[in-house]
Design an enzyme around this catalytic site. Structure first.
Site: not given
Length: 248
Positions: A10, A95, A165
């Site tokens: 990313n 995200h 994450e």
């Protein structure tokens, strides 16, 4: 069952034509573990260019975001069809930076995920907890809530890759220990099994996405529920090759 190791890069809001050319040519010329699937996610203006540079069949290109409509009066957005039209095959959704800075909530992310899948791209679905949530001991409740929103809208998970994450580890240099990551990944897989069945749980890849780099990637090597990495800053550097090859 053996799940194909997956490494996503990313680039976030970084890169120029020259730096992206350097990154892709490094991968083109490197000896990569052939058993690894690699996805590069540059900023939207460079999707087309990145696709044109990639020479290895194991490397594909993804977008960092996509809207939940096919077309229309949505200034500044990119549609899934447009992403596909330039040759991208994946999109990152959920995200933590989209959740934090652009106020995307679980419901919106679920809708975007369902729409992207219906249009024929793979989704890298990001979930994870903040430092406050970690300190409060609510990590599993948070990731299960984030997953449940998508489970309510998506029944076929064959084109979904989950990226766990821990938000407190992104860009901070802090990383969960491999043991911590394995424990949470295993819990995520158990949750998927409960909600979607054992087959889906065993087939769905779960990536680690918190400050993975060329040095620490190899320490996750023997963790059975860590199926790869979603890499941020390190994907812009030569060490990205080391992360891709961390299982070989």
């Amino acid at each position: 069952m053996a799940r194909t190791f997956f490494v996503g890069g990313n680039f976030k809001l970084n890169g120029t034509k020259s730096s992206i050319k350097e990154i892709v040519e490094r991968l083109n010329n490197a000896k990569l573990d052939p058993k690894v699937e690699v996805v590069l996610c540059p900023p939207a203006p460079y999707l087309d260019y990145t696709v044109s540079l990639v020479k290895k069949s194991q490397v594909s290109v993804g977008a960092q975001n996509a809207y939940l409509k096919a077309s229309g009066a949505f200034t500044g957005e990119n549609s899934v069809d447009q992403i596909k039209d330039v040759g991208a095959k994946w999109v990152i959704l959920g995200h933590s930076e989209r959740r934090q800075y652009f106020r995307e909530d679980d419901q919106l992310i679920a809708e975007k995920t369902a729409f992207a899948l219906s249009q024929g791209v793979g989704v890298i679905l990001c979930i994870g907890e903040t430092l406050d949530q970690k300190k409060a001991g609510t990590t599993l409740q948070v990731v299960e809530r984030q997953l449940q929103a998508v489970i309510d809208k998506v029944k076929d998970w064959s084109n979904v890759v989950i990226a766990y994450e821990p938000v407190w580890a992104i860009g901070t240099g802090l990383a969960a220990t491999p043991e911590d990551a394995q424990e949470i990944h295993h819990s995520i897989r158990e949750f998927l099994a409960k909600k979607l069945g054992e087959k889906t749980a065993q087939e769905t890849r779960i990536l680690y996405g918190g400050s993975a780099n060329g040095k620490n990637a190899v320490t996750f090597k023997d963790k059975p529920d860590v199926d790869g990495f979603l890499v941020g800053g390190a994907s812009l550097k030569p060490e990205f090759v080391d992360i891709i090859n961390s299982r070989s």
